[in-house]
Scaffold this motif. Structure first.
Motif, short mmCIF file in Angstrom:
data_model
loop_
_atom_site.label_atom_id
_atom_site.label_comp_id
_atom_site.label_asym_id
_atom_site.label_seq_id
_atom_site.Cartn_x
_atom_site.Cartn_y
_atom_site.Cartn_z
N ASP A 22 -44.97 -18.35 68.38
CA ASP A 22 -44.25 -19.32 67.58
C ASP A 22 -42.79 -19.20 68.01
O ASP A 22 -41.94 -18.73 67.28
N ASN A 23 -42.54 -19.58 69.23
CA ASN A 23 -41.29 -19.27 69.90
C ASN A 23 -40.39 -20.51 69.97
O ASN A 23 -40.67 -21.43 70.73
N PRO A 24 -39.31 -20.55 69.19
CA PRO A 24 -38.43 -21.73 69.21
C PRO A 24 -37.87 -22.03 70.60
O PRO A 24 -37.60 -23.17 70.91
N LYS A 25 -37.70 -21.01 71.42
CA LYS A 25 -37.19 -21.23 72.78
C LYS A 25 -38.15 -22.12 73.56
O LYS A 25 -37.75 -23.16 74.11
N SER A 28 -38.39 -25.65 72.10
CA SER A 28 -37.21 -26.45 72.43
C SER A 28 -37.29 -26.98 73.85
O SER A 28 -36.94 -28.14 74.12
N GLU A 29 -37.76 -26.17 74.77
CA GLU A 29 -37.88 -26.60 76.17
C GLU A 29 -38.91 -27.72 76.31
O GLU A 29 -38.68 -28.70 77.03
N LEU A 30 -40.03 -27.59 75.61
CA LEU A 30 -41.06 -28.63 75.68
C LEU A 30 -40.59 -29.90 74.99
O LEU A 30 -40.81 -31.01 75.49
N TYR A 31 -39.96 -29.76 73.83
CA TYR A 31 -39.43 -30.95 73.14
C TYR A 31 -38.41 -31.67 74.01
O TYR A 31 -38.41 -32.90 74.08
N ALA A 32 -37.52 -30.94 74.66
CA ALA A 32 -36.51 -31.56 75.52
C ALA A 32 -37.19 -32.39 76.61
O ALA A 32 -36.77 -33.52 76.90
N GLN A 33 -38.24 -31.86 77.19
CA GLN A 33 -38.94 -32.59 78.24
C GLN A 33 -39.57 -33.87 77.68
O GLN A 33 -39.45 -34.95 78.27
N VAL A 34 -40.22 -33.78 76.53
CA VAL A 34 -40.86 -34.95 75.93
C VAL A 34 -39.82 -35.99 75.53
O VAL A 34 -40.00 -37.19 75.78
N PHE A 35 -38.74 -35.56 74.91
CA PHE A 35 -37.70 -36.51 74.50
C PHE A 35 -37.07 -37.18 75.72
O PHE A 35 -36.80 -38.38 75.70
N GLU A 36 -36.85 -36.42 76.80
CA GLU A 36 -36.29 -37.01 78.01
C GLU A 36 -37.25 -38.04 78.60
O GLU A 36 -36.84 -39.13 78.99
N GLN A 37 -38.54 -37.71 78.66
CA GLN A 37 -39.53 -38.63 79.22
C GLN A 37 -39.58 -39.94 78.43
O GLN A 37 -39.94 -40.98 78.97
N ASN A 38 -39.23 -39.87 77.16
CA ASN A 38 -39.25 -41.06 76.30
C ASN A 38 -37.86 -41.67 76.10
O ASN A 38 -37.65 -42.45 75.17
N ARG A 39 -36.95 -41.28 76.97
CA ARG A 39 -35.57 -41.79 76.94
C ARG A 39 -34.94 -41.66 75.55
O ARG A 39 -34.28 -42.57 75.06
N ILE A 65 -28.60 -23.14 70.53
CA ILE A 65 -29.15 -22.82 71.84
C ILE A 65 -28.49 -23.75 72.85
O ILE A 65 -27.96 -24.81 72.50
N THR A 66 -28.52 -23.34 74.10
CA THR A 66 -28.04 -24.18 75.19
C THR A 66 -29.21 -24.45 76.12
O THR A 66 -29.81 -23.52 76.65
N LEU A 67 -29.55 -25.73 76.27
CA LEU A 67 -30.60 -26.14 77.19
C LEU A 67 -29.97 -26.61 78.49
O LEU A 67 -28.97 -27.33 78.47
N SER A 68 -30.55 -26.21 79.61
CA SER A 68 -30.07 -26.71 80.90
C SER A 68 -31.22 -27.37 81.64
O SER A 68 -32.38 -27.00 81.46
N LYS A 69 -30.89 -28.33 82.45
CA LYS A 69 -31.89 -29.02 83.26
C LYS A 69 -32.21 -28.11 84.44
O LYS A 69 -31.52 -28.11 85.45
N THR A 70 -33.22 -27.28 84.27
CA THR A 70 -33.61 -26.28 85.26
C THR A 70 -35.12 -26.29 85.40
O THR A 70 -35.84 -26.17 84.40
#
Length: 102
Positions: A22-25, A28-39, A65-70
């Motif tokens: 149950d890892n927020p890290k 967050s990484e998966l949500y960022a990818q999904v949100f980006e894919q959906n503009r 947290i800080t997310l980077s495009k990596t």
């Protein structure tokens, strides 16, 4: 072998009864990818940080947290005691990474 995809049952990733996953890290990484894919990347912060707390009348979380495009690859499996957990997106290339948590 416990299949994490089965445990999730179509809901948010890593909501299995295993607190180590149950890892927020990772979420967050998966949500960022999904949100980006959906503009909708501009809506990620509100979704992840504000809307739930506001709806339930709870204080907003003050940590950041800080997310980077990596680019990185999700592990094929994780050991959990004597079991093996297969995560959502096992072996897939992902494009967001948490760099800093505070």
């Amino acid at each position: 072998m416990i299949d994490e995809k089965w445990l999730v049952g179509g809901r948010a990733p890593f909501r299995a009864p295993f607190t180590q996953f149950d890892n927020p890290k990772i979420i967050s990484e998966l949500y960022a990818q999904v949100f980006e894919q959906n503009r909708a990347l501009d809506k990620l912060e509100g979704f992840a940080s504000f809307f739930g707390a506001d709806f339930y009348g709870l204080p907003r979380n003050q940590s950041r947290i800080t997310l980077s495009k990596t680019d990185w690859t999700m592990a094929e499996e994780y050991k959990f005691g004597s079991e093996v957990i297969v995560p959502i997106c096992a072996g897939e290339n992902l494009h967001w990474l948490v760099e800093d948590e505070s």
